[in-house]
Design an enzyme around this catalytic site. Structure first.
Site, mmCIF file in Angstrom:
data_model
loop_
_atom_site.group_PDB
_atom_site.id
_atom_site.type_symbol
_atom_site.label_atom_id
_atom_site.label_comp_id
_atom_site.label_asym_id
_atom_site.label_seq_id
_atom_site.Cartn_x
_atom_site.Cartn_y
_atom_site.Cartn_z
ATOM 1 N N LYS A 27 0.841 -1.195 0.000
ATOM 2 C CA LYS A 27 0.000 0.000 0.000
ATOM 3 C C LYS A 27 0.878 1.247 0.000
ATOM 4 O O LYS A 27 1.879 1.323 0.709
ATOM 5 C CB LYS A 27 -0.905 0.012 1.234
ATOM 6 C CG LYS A 27 -2.105 -0.908 1.136
ATOM 7 C CD LYS A 27 -3.030 -0.713 2.332
ATOM 8 C CE LYS A 27 -4.272 -1.579 2.191
ATOM 9 N NZ LYS A 27 -5.198 -1.404 3.339
ATOM 10 N N GLU B 259 -19.295 -8.202 9.237
ATOM 11 C CA GLU B 259 -20.325 -7.502 9.998
ATOM 12 C C GLU B 259 -21.309 -8.457 10.656
ATOM 13 O O GLU B 259 -21.732 -8.228 11.808
ATOM 14 C CB GLU B 259 -21.081 -6.527 9.087
ATOM 15 C CG GLU B 259 -20.236 -5.379 8.556
ATOM 16 C CD GLU B 259 -19.506 -5.710 7.265
ATOM 17 O OE1 GLU B 259 -18.841 -4.815 6.720
ATOM 18 O OE2 GLU B 259 -19.595 -6.875 6.804
ATOM 19 N N ARG C 234 -25.561 -4.941 6.415
ATOM 20 C CA ARG C 234 -25.091 -6.271 6.052
ATOM 21 C C ARG C 234 -25.332 -7.290 7.175
ATOM 22 O O ARG C 234 -25.151 -8.483 6.969
ATOM 23 C CB ARG C 234 -23.601 -6.215 5.703
ATOM 24 C CG ARG C 234 -23.243 -5.096 4.743
ATOM 25 C CD ARG C 234 -21.798 -5.152 4.336
ATOM 26 N NE ARG C 234 -21.642 -5.963 3.140
ATOM 27 C CZ ARG C 234 -20.454 -6.292 2.621
ATOM 28 N NH1 ARG C 234 -19.342 -5.926 3.214
ATOM 29 N NH2 ARG C 234 -20.385 -7.018 1.529
#
Length: 629
Positions: free
Chosen positions: A283, A369, A397
């Protein structure tokens, strides 16, 4: 945005066809130019930077090898798709990224034929890509389908559900696992890249499939060969899991080595059946501030591209996220049974300090979730007091778990719901426009909407002490600047607060629209009520307002359909009250990306919009009412 003179290759790329016209040896130079352009773009517009810098070579290689848009490319989450947009004809529009009327921050089917699937939430890519691969097979098409998914998104159950299904089919699907966090870096290098090219080649594939057919008739020999292959692969590559799911696993390879990427992808494009390529990236690659702090540069506002420092400005007011962060630490200090749970949003939800001060009581479950909510339910069953910090758009979700595992059992779980309502530049994929609607219909739930920072702290304390399921729903960004008490004081449950006494019109406000409503009310000489609780509703206050006013107007930063205004209408109807009611909120459509202020204005929820709407309602229905300008 236009390219600079030191970006001659990038300036020639107006489509993937232009990219494919380059020599493969030119791709590293193009990657350097693309990185600089990305940094300059995001420094101006804000957006996701670290993830995009990490996938530069991978993006170029995918479009170089595959015949997009005929071949389908599906991005997971999509915050790493900026270069994809740049090389698919949208380079000149990048200055409008995430701005009103401009390019979306995520892939969007309406925006380009190259955006094969609209995304924004995690872990959907493999499911969508598999659906496309099945459709291609049914139509007899030779089209190839590629899903690009990160190691974080791979923590979600949906990703494994899709992988498990795909492995049972013969669909031509390539899953690219973009790994920028797993501890497998020692495997990345010349040997690993060489093995990936060999294992993805036609010769190995032909021998492997032919051996299966020959040895299948000799069960003992076949089992020995299978185990030997798995053992050899297991020693050099961590692919046994994916092989067991039915994928041909290749990798890991260096995701910043364009030569290896192009050669391996070219081999894989010629293979049939489910394939998985494991690439390792970094990243923030190529930009030191982002490499040093990829979390900070995940999502950024404007900044100086030379230094990485943010745009100058005064010290901002405390955000609602910071209010929650302070509260959860204070309450955690006061009550040792408090535990905090987040589905991979430690920084975004304000749990950094808590995780550092109370590491044994902090649980980051990854992008899961559903698990986060049922985990909280299990904790609550045995005496812990869980607080689930979650974005409104992500709580959607886990709706079944919210109903079945928490509310049905009336368990004491507090949901600290961040980013409620319109969220601005991230657009409709991240807006929390529906939570009041989907929460208030659940039995046993208490639902609160703070109008300022101090009220947010009070409501968190209220919900924490209720002994049943409760939700405090607050917006993105800062509040009106209220003084915040250090106390952990609760509010009386289900009690509203009259903020301003006026005449004829009563404005019933739920949460963050209160400051704008008070501005409008001064011009209207209207009564303003901070309703505070969506459930239970303060029916006594509501009936009093209906008796003393000729027009009621509910105001909320939530979908009108089924929202807090609907709760008001239901209560009035239940009591046989016929006072006129108008419901203001988010209309029945998705609100496109813009600043939060622009979105509020579009929905008529800014001060001027509220004033004008009330004036129209007065003129249309109650001629005796007069506004004060």
């Amino acid at each position: 945005m236009t390219t600079s003179p030191d970006q001659p290759l990038l300036s020639r790329i107006d489509s993937p066809a232009d990219l494919r016209a380059l020599k493969a040896s030119e791709l590293p130079r193009l990657a350097e130019e693309a990185r600089r352009f990305l940094i300059e773009t995001v420094a101006t517009t804000g957006g996701h930077l670290a993830a995009n810098l990490g996938t530069v070579e991978l993006t170029l290689a995918l479009h170089y090898v595959f015949d997009t848009p005929e071949d389908r490319l599906v991005w997971d989450v999509g915050h790493q798709s900026y270069l994809h947009k740049i090389i698919t004809g949208r380079r000149e529009q990048m200055g409008s990224l995430r701005q009103k009327g401009g390019l979306a921050g995520f892939p969007k089917r309406e925006e380009s034929p190259y955006d094969s699937f609209g995304v924004g939430h995690s872990s959907t890519s493999v499911s969508a890509a598999l659906g496309m691969a099945i459709a291609a097979a049914r139509s007899g098409s030779e089209r190839r389908v590629v899903a690009v998914i990160g190691d974080g998104a791979m923590t979600a159950g949906q990703a494994f559900e899709a992988l498990n299904h795909a492995g049972t089919l013969d669909a031509n699907l390539l899953v690219v696992l973009n790994d920028n966090d797993m501890s497998i870096s020692p495997n990345v290098g010349g040997l690993s890249n060489y093995l990936a090219r060999v294992l993805s080649g036609r010769t190995y594939s032909t021998v492997r499939e032919g051996s299966k057919k020959v040895l299948a008739g000799m069960p003992t020999v076949w089992e020995l060969a299978r185990r030997a292959e798995e053992h050899m692969k297991g020693m050099v590559i961590p692919g046994t899991l994916f092989e067991e799911l039915g994928f041909n696993y290749i990798g890991p390879i260096d995701g910043h080595d364009t030569d290896s990427l192009v050669k391996t992808l070219s081999n894989l494009r010629a293979l049939s059946g489910p394939q998985l390529l494991h690439v390792v990236t970094r990243k923030g690659k190529g930009y030191q501030p982002a490499e040093d702090n990829p979390c900070k540069f995940h999502g950024v506002g404007q900044f100086d591209p030379d230094t990485g420092q943010g745009a100058p400005g005064g010290a901002p007011s405390k955000t609602y996220t910071q209010v929650f962060s302070d509260w959860v630490c204070d309450m955690g200090e006061a009550d040792k049974q408090l535990v905090a749970i987040t589905p991979a949003m430690r920084e975004g939800s304000g749990l950094v300090e808590f995780s550092e001060r109370f590491p044994g009581r902090y649980f980051d479950v990854g992008i899961a979730e559903q698990h986060s909510v049922t985990l909280a339910a299990g904790m609550a069953c045995d005496g812990l007091k869980p607080v689930v910090a979650i974005y409104s758009t992500f709580l959607q979700r886990a709706y079944d778990q919210l109903i079945h595992d928490v509310a049905l059992q009336n368990l004491p779980v507090l949901f600290a719901i961040d980013r409620g309502g319109l969220v601005g530049n991230d657009g409709p994929t991240h807006s929390g426009n529906f939570d009041l609607s989907y929460l208030r219909c659940i039995p046993n739930m208490t639902v609160m909407t703070p109008a300022d920072e101090n009220e947010c702290r009070q409501m968190l304390s209220t919900g924490f002490g209720l002994g049943g399921p409760a939700a405090v729903r607050y917006p993105r960004g800062t509040g009106p600047g209220a003084m915040i008490s250090d106390e952990l004081e609760a509010l009386p449950v289900g009690k509203a607060e009259v903020c301003r006494e006026g005449r004829d019109v009563a404005l019933l406000v739920f949460g963050s629209p209160l400051p704008n409503t008070l501005q409008a009310a001064e011009r209207l000489d209207a009564t303003v009520v901070n309703m505070r609780f969506v459930k239970p509703l303060d029916e006594a206050c509501l009936l009093d307002m209906a008796a003393r006013h000729r027009l009621l107007i509910s105001i909320e930063d939530n979908a009108v359909a089924g929202g807090a205004g609907s709760a008001v209408a239901e209560a009035l109807a239940a009591h046989g009250v016929t006072t006129s009611l108008t419901m203001l909120g988010i209309p029945d459509r998705f609100i496109e990306h813009a600043s939060r202020e622009q979105q509020l204005a579009e929905c008529g929820l800014d001060a001027e919009g509220i004033y004008q709407r009330v004036r129209r309602e007065m003129a249309a229905g109650i001629a005796t009412l007069r506004a004060v300008d």
